[in-house]
Every structure is written in C-alpha cells, then in structure tokens.
Motif scaffolding. Structure first.
Motif, PDB file in Angstrom:
ATOM      1  N   HIS A 146       0.837  -1.207   0.000  1.00 31.49           N
ATOM      2  CA  HIS A 146       0.000   0.000   0.000  1.00 31.49           C
ATOM      3  C   HIS A 146       0.869   1.253   0.000  1.00 31.49           C
ATOM      4  O   HIS A 146       0.638   2.177  -0.781  1.00 31.49           O
ATOM      5  CB  HIS A 146      -0.930  -0.003   1.214  1.00 31.49           C
ATOM      6  CG  HIS A 146      -1.816   1.186   1.286  1.00 31.49           C
ATOM      7  ND1 HIS A 146      -2.917   1.328   0.479  1.00 31.49           N
ATOM      8  CD2 HIS A 146      -1.749   2.305   2.043  1.00 31.49           C
ATOM      9  CE1 HIS A 146      -3.497   2.486   0.752  1.00 31.49           C
ATOM     10  NE2 HIS A 146      -2.801   3.094   1.687  1.00 31.49           N
ATOM     11  N   ASP A 163       2.759   1.335  -3.369  1.00 36.06           N
ATOM     12  CA  ASP A 163       1.915   1.047  -4.529  1.00 36.06           C
ATOM     13  C   ASP A 163       2.581  -0.005  -5.430  1.00 36.06           C
ATOM     14  O   ASP A 163       2.710   0.160  -6.643  1.00 36.06           O
ATOM     15  CB  ASP A 163       1.607   2.320  -5.316  1.00 36.06           C
ATOM     16  CG  ASP A 163       0.447   2.118  -6.289  1.00 36.06           C
ATOM     17  OD1 ASP A 163      -0.361   1.186  -6.081  1.00 36.06           O
ATOM     18  OD2 ASP A 163       0.360   2.878  -7.278  1.00 36.06           O
ATOM     19  N   GLY A 218       2.332  -3.245  -7.160  1.00 41.73           N
ATOM     20  CA  GLY A 218       1.403  -4.224  -7.714  1.00 41.73           C
ATOM     21  C   GLY A 218       1.959  -5.631  -7.741  1.00 41.73           C
ATOM     22  O   GLY A 218       1.230  -6.601  -7.504  1.00 41.73           O
ATOM     23  N   ARG A 238       1.677  -7.119  -4.334  1.00 37.95           N
ATOM     24  CA  ARG A 238       0.292  -7.488  -4.072  1.00 37.95           C
ATOM     25  C   ARG A 238      -0.032  -8.858  -4.685  1.00 37.95           C
ATOM     26  O   ARG A 238      -0.644  -9.705  -4.041  1.00 37.95           O
ATOM     27  CB  ARG A 238      -0.662  -6.438  -4.637  1.00 37.95           C
ATOM     28  CG  ARG A 238      -0.716  -5.165  -3.853  1.00 37.95           C
ATOM     29  CD  ARG A 238      -1.792  -4.220  -4.401  1.00 37.95           C
ATOM     30  NE  ARG A 238      -1.784  -2.995  -3.664  1.00 37.95           N
ATOM     31  CZ  ARG A 238      -1.227  -1.863  -4.098  1.00 37.95           C
ATOM     32  NH1 ARG A 238      -0.651  -1.807  -5.286  1.00 37.95           N
ATOM     33  NH2 ARG A 238      -1.259  -0.784  -3.351  1.00 37.95           N
ATOM     34  N   ILE A 239       0.379  -9.066  -5.935  1.00 38.45           N
ATOM     35  CA  ILE A 239       0.115 -10.335  -6.628  1.00 38.45           C
ATOM     36  C   ILE A 239       0.812 -11.484  -5.902  1.00 38.45           C
ATOM     37  O   ILE A 239       0.194 -12.516  -5.614  1.00 38.45           O
ATOM     38  CB  ILE A 239       0.560 -10.247  -8.105  1.00 38.45           C
ATOM     39  CG1 ILE A 239      -0.347  -9.271  -8.863  1.00 38.45           C
ATOM     40  CG2 ILE A 239       0.563 -11.623  -8.755  1.00 38.45           C
ATOM     41  CD1 ILE A 239       0.184  -8.870 -10.234  1.00 38.45           C
ATOM     42  N   LYS A 280      -7.504 -11.796  -3.204  1.00 37.08           N
ATOM     43  CA  LYS A 280      -7.250 -11.038  -4.428  1.00 37.08           C
ATOM     44  C   LYS A 280      -6.152 -10.004  -4.208  1.00 37.08           C
ATOM     45  O   LYS A 280      -6.063  -9.399  -3.129  1.00 37.08           O
ATOM     46  CB  LYS A 280      -8.524 -10.309  -4.878  1.00 37.08           C
ATOM     47  CG  LYS A 280      -9.723 -11.213  -5.073  1.00 37.08           C
ATOM     48  CD  LYS A 280      -9.540 -12.072  -6.286  1.00 37.08           C
ATOM     49  CE  LYS A 280     -10.805 -12.871  -6.560  1.00 37.08           C
ATOM     50  NZ  LYS A 280     -10.549 -14.137  -7.168  1.00 37.08           N
ATOM     51  N   PRO A 281      -5.330  -9.766  -5.225  1.00 40.90           N
ATOM     52  CA  PRO A 281      -4.264  -8.756  -5.093  1.00 40.90           C
ATOM     53  C   PRO A 281      -4.786  -7.379  -4.674  1.00 40.90           C
ATOM     54  O   PRO A 281      -4.126  -6.683  -3.899  1.00 40.90           O
ATOM     55  CB  PRO A 281      -3.648  -8.708  -6.488  1.00 40.90           C
ATOM     56  CG  PRO A 281      -3.924 -10.054  -7.065  1.00 40.90           C
ATOM     57  CD  PRO A 281      -5.265 -10.456  -6.504  1.00 40.90           C
ATOM     58  N   GLU A 282      -5.971  -7.011  -5.141  1.00 39.79           N
ATOM     59  CA  GLU A 282      -6.498  -5.687  -4.787  1.00 39.79           C
ATOM     60  C   GLU A 282      -6.844  -5.553  -3.307  1.00 39.79           C
ATOM     61  O   GLU A 282      -7.031  -4.439  -2.807  1.00 39.79           O
ATOM     62  CB  GLU A 282      -7.710  -5.314  -5.663  1.00 39.79           C
ATOM     63  CG  GLU A 282      -8.828  -6.303  -5.671  1.00 39.79           C
ATOM     64  CD  GLU A 282      -8.715  -7.382  -6.753  1.00 39.79           C
ATOM     65  OE1 GLU A 282      -9.740  -8.034  -7.006  1.00 39.79           O
ATOM     66  OE2 GLU A 282      -7.629  -7.590  -7.330  1.00 39.79           O
ATOM     67  N   SER A 283      -6.899  -6.682  -2.582  1.00 40.92           N
ATOM     68  CA  SER A 283      -7.166  -6.603  -1.142  1.00 40.92           C
ATOM     69  C   SER A 283      -5.872  -6.508  -0.325  1.00 40.92           C
ATOM     70  O   SER A 283      -5.915  -6.375   0.895  1.00 40.92           O
ATOM     71  CB  SER A 283      -7.991  -7.806  -0.683  1.00 40.92           C
ATOM     72  OG  SER A 283      -7.219  -8.988  -0.750  1.00 40.92           O
ATOM     73  N   ASN A 318      -3.713  -4.384   0.827  1.00 37.12           N
ATOM     74  CA  ASN A 318      -3.505  -2.975   1.163  1.00 37.12           C
ATOM     75  C   ASN A 318      -3.803  -2.783   2.640  1.00 37.12           C
ATOM     76  O   ASN A 318      -4.808  -3.305   3.130  1.00 37.12           O
ATOM     77  CB  ASN A 318      -4.456  -2.068   0.372  1.00 37.12           C
ATOM     78  CG  ASN A 318      -4.074  -1.967  -1.067  1.00 37.12           C
ATOM     79  OD1 ASN A 318      -3.053  -1.373  -1.395  1.00 37.12           O
ATOM     80  ND2 ASN A 318      -4.869  -2.557  -1.939  1.00 37.12           N
TER      81      ASN A 318
END
Length: 116
Positions: free
Chosen positions: A21, A24, A26, A29-30, A45-48, A50
């Motif tokens: 987070h 940033d 990515g 995250r993945i 999910k990667p978007e979670s 953070n």
C-alpha cells in the motif's frame, strides 16, 4: 521506513500488505495474494493487499485486522499496545499469540521493559 506496530506486537511496517500500500507495489500485491491464498486456503485477491496499519485511523485494513478483537480492545482502552495495558497477558492476547509469529510477543515484552 518508520517502524509501525500493531497493538498485538506485530510489526505492521514489515507486513507485505502495508508495504504494498505504502509503495503502490502491484507485483508485491500479486505475490502476497498468491502466497496468503495458499497459506490460508482462501481466495485472496491482489487488490485486497492494502493496509495502513492496524492502529491507524481509517482504511484500508488487511483481512481480519478490521474485525480483530485484540485491536478492538486496544482502541476501547485507548492504548497503542497490549504492553501498555494493566491487564497485559490477558486471556485474549495469550490466545491470539497462538496465531502470531513469536516476534509479536517478543516485541510486547521489549515494550513492557522499556515502559516508564
């Protein structure tokens, strides 16, 4: 990066969700979503991936942190760490240590020793 700790003694500033987070990142995250999905038998999910740290006001929080009983207790008692609590080593934190790496308890013990 400044060291940031959760009320339970976990070092938030070393958590991949916090780092991803903050930077940033990515790819992190993945990678973290894949790893945690395997560890916890969940579809993360990667978007979670953070988080701003459990004791920081606002969102995002990662996974269980927003529902964490230990965190809620710290907020209710207005303490940033279980180490500062008069009821330290209560049943709640002792039970929670079963799910945490040993460093969390070690951090709290260190905080207690340095407490005025």
């Amino acid at each position: 990066m400044e060291e940031i700790f959760g009320v339970c003694g976990l070092k938030c500033s070393e958590c991949p969700a916090f780092i991803a987070h903050k930077t940033d990142d990515g790819e992190l995250r993945i990678k973290t979503a894949k790893l945690w999905s395997e560890w916890y038998s969940a579809d993360i999910k990667p978007e979670s991936i953070n988080c701003i740290g459990c004791m920081e006001e606002g969102e995002p929080k990662i996974g269980h942190c927003s529902q964490c009983e230990v965190r809620a207790c710290g907020i209710e008692k207005k303490t940033v760490s279980c180490a500062n609590c008069d009821e330290y080593l209560c049943e709640r934190i002792n039970n929670f240590f079963k799910y945490l790496p040993p460093e969390a308890k070690e951090n709290l013990e260190k905080f207690r020793k340095s407490k005025p």
